[in-house]
Scaffold this motif. Structure first.
Motif, short mmCIF file in Angstrom:
data_model
loop_
_atom_site.label_atom_id
_atom_site.label_comp_id
_atom_site.label_asym_id
_atom_site.label_seq_id
_atom_site.Cartn_x
_atom_site.Cartn_y
_atom_site.Cartn_z
N HIS A 75 1.64 4.38 -2.77
CA HIS A 75 1.67 5.85 -2.66
C HIS A 75 3.05 6.57 -3.30
CE1 HIS A 75 -1.95 6.56 -0.51
NE2 HIS A 75 -1.42 5.94 0.55
N HIS A 92 -6.46 8.08 -2.52
CA HIS A 92 -6.70 6.67 -2.48
C HIS A 92 -7.71 6.51 -3.76
CE1 HIS A 92 -5.15 6.61 1.89
NE2 HIS A 92 -4.74 5.77 1.12
N HIS A 125 0.85 -1.27 -0.11
CA HIS A 125 0.17 0.10 0.08
C HIS A 125 0.81 1.26 -0.02
CE1 HIS A 125 -3.79 2.27 1.66
NE2 HIS A 125 -2.70 3.22 1.70
N SER A 183 -0.78 7.94 4.50
CA SER A 183 -1.05 6.54 4.75
C SER A 183 -1.79 5.91 3.75
CB SER A 183 -1.69 6.56 6.18
OG SER A 183 -2.93 7.21 6.03
NI NI Z 1 -2.98 5.12 2.23
#
Ligand code: NI
Length: 374
Positions: free
Chosen positions: A238, A244, A234, A374
């Motif tokens: 990024h 997202h 994940h 995140s």
């Molecule tokens: Ni994220």
């Protein structure tokens, strides 16, 4: 490129090497043999294959012209027995403990995934950083939390996971530091957020640094490996896309497909009685990579109000490409319709991703704020 198996035999002990390809050179094999039998870098070896010597350290021509039908056997001989016995005596000498411990660390690191698995020379995580409990400013109320040393080992295991090595190489990624997220910081974040979605990782400045939450909330142990791995992928996603959005999930899903495909291809590789998929905690009930990834995406994307059906085509396409690239190792029937996919969709290409990354950077500069996601 298709990798195949060879057997190295040394003093009656046989070690199977995977990751050997038609471009593996004598020099590569020499290095692999040193690692496989835990010998010092300087140890001098003689490698014999079909009665021919392959031991020249400067031999940079490929050994195998074609993929062998049967796993070749290579005999390994130490040309200087004194070096080997010297090493053994050092190991058993209790007065040089520092050396001994260091040696053990190196061996354990290499053995997470078998003797031949290491990070790519160019595309890799350059440094690892774990938290020590002193740095948490807080001890678990009872019991213990894993030592920073174990956290380091876990970070190294993640970086040398064959699935991650494949992703890093394929996408030509270099990450400065792979670090452990401060568990206290994370707790503060959680109480601040209180929105259900917990914070499991950070990506700072487009992958200059990635931090992962390794410890469970009670600090007594680590989170499940599969979950930490999903967080790592994940965070890698990024590197290109901050939000997202669908491009983010497409990229993430394609990397997940590469990860799972790699472990399925390595099914015949057994390390300490386990396949790499078992070592990675991957529960592969199907060998259909597409189904596996889509199921996973469904859960992940739902938290953001999205559904993987929106990106089914590029995921499916990536799975097919992987089957084609690793021809002859088709993993199972993928559900592929008879419709022409090329007209309606295509996978996120390197160019798409570069564009997205540029847009992201521009946006961040405008906001002039922190560029952590995140
Ligand atoms: Ni994220």
């Amino acid at each position: 490129m298709t990798s195949f198996l060879i057997n190295l035999s040394f003093q009656g002990k046989t070690v199977a090497l995977t990751d050997v390809t038609t471009s593996t050179t004598g020099t590569d094999l020499h290095r692999m043999a040193l690692v496989a039998f835990s010998m010092e870098d300087g140890a001098s070896l003689k490698l014999l294959y079909k009665g021919k010597r392959l031991d020249q350290e400067d031999d940079t021509s490929p050994i195998f012209k074609v993929v062998p039908k049967k796993a070749p056997k290579i005999l390994v001989m130490a040309t200087s027995s004194s070096q080997i016995s010297d090493l053994q005596s050092k190991r058993s000498d209790p007065t040089i403990r520092g050396f001994d411990q260091e040696r053990t660390t190196v061996q354990k690191k290499e053995l997470h995934w078998g003797p031949t698995t290491s990070q790519d020379k160019n595309y890799k995580f350059c440094r690892f950083q774990a938290c020590t409990w002193q740095s948490f400013g807080h001890r678990p109320t009872d019991g213990e939390t894993p030592h920073a040393f174990e956290a380091m080992q876990l970070l190294e295991k993640l970086a040398t996971d064959p699935g991650i090595v494949a992703i890093m190489k394929e996408r030509e990624l270099v990450v400065g530091t792979l670090g452990e997220m401060d568990p206290i910081d994370d707790r503060l974040m959680q109480t601040k957020q209180q929105q259900g979605a917990c914070l499991l990782g950070y990506n700072t400045n487009g992958g200059m640094r990635i931090d992962l939450k390794l410890r469970r909330d009670d600090l007594k142990g680590f989170r499940p490996y599969t979950e930490i791995m999903a967080t790592l992928i994940h965070e890698l996603s990024h590197n290109w896309v901050g939000e997202h959005n669908l491009l983010f999930w497409t990229n993430f899903g394609q990397m997940r497909a590469e990860y799972v495909h790699t472990h399925l291809r390595l099914r015949s590789t057994v390390v300490a009685g386990k396949t790499t998929a078992e070592l990675a905690g991957l529960k592969l009930e199907t060998n259909n990579v597409y189904d596996f990834v889509m199921q996973e995406l469904q859960k992940d994307m739902a938290q953001h109000g999205l559904h993987p059906n929106m990106i089914a085509s590029p995921i499916e396409q990536r799975c097919r490409e992987l089957d084609e690239t690793h021809g002859g190792q088709k993993l199972g029937s993928l559900v592929v319709g008879s419709t022409d996919l090329t007209a309606t969709s295509r996978p996120a290409t390197a160019r798409d991703l570069a564009l997205a990354a540029a847009e992201q950077r521009a946006k961040e500069q405008k906001n002039n704020g922190k560029s952590s996601q995140s």
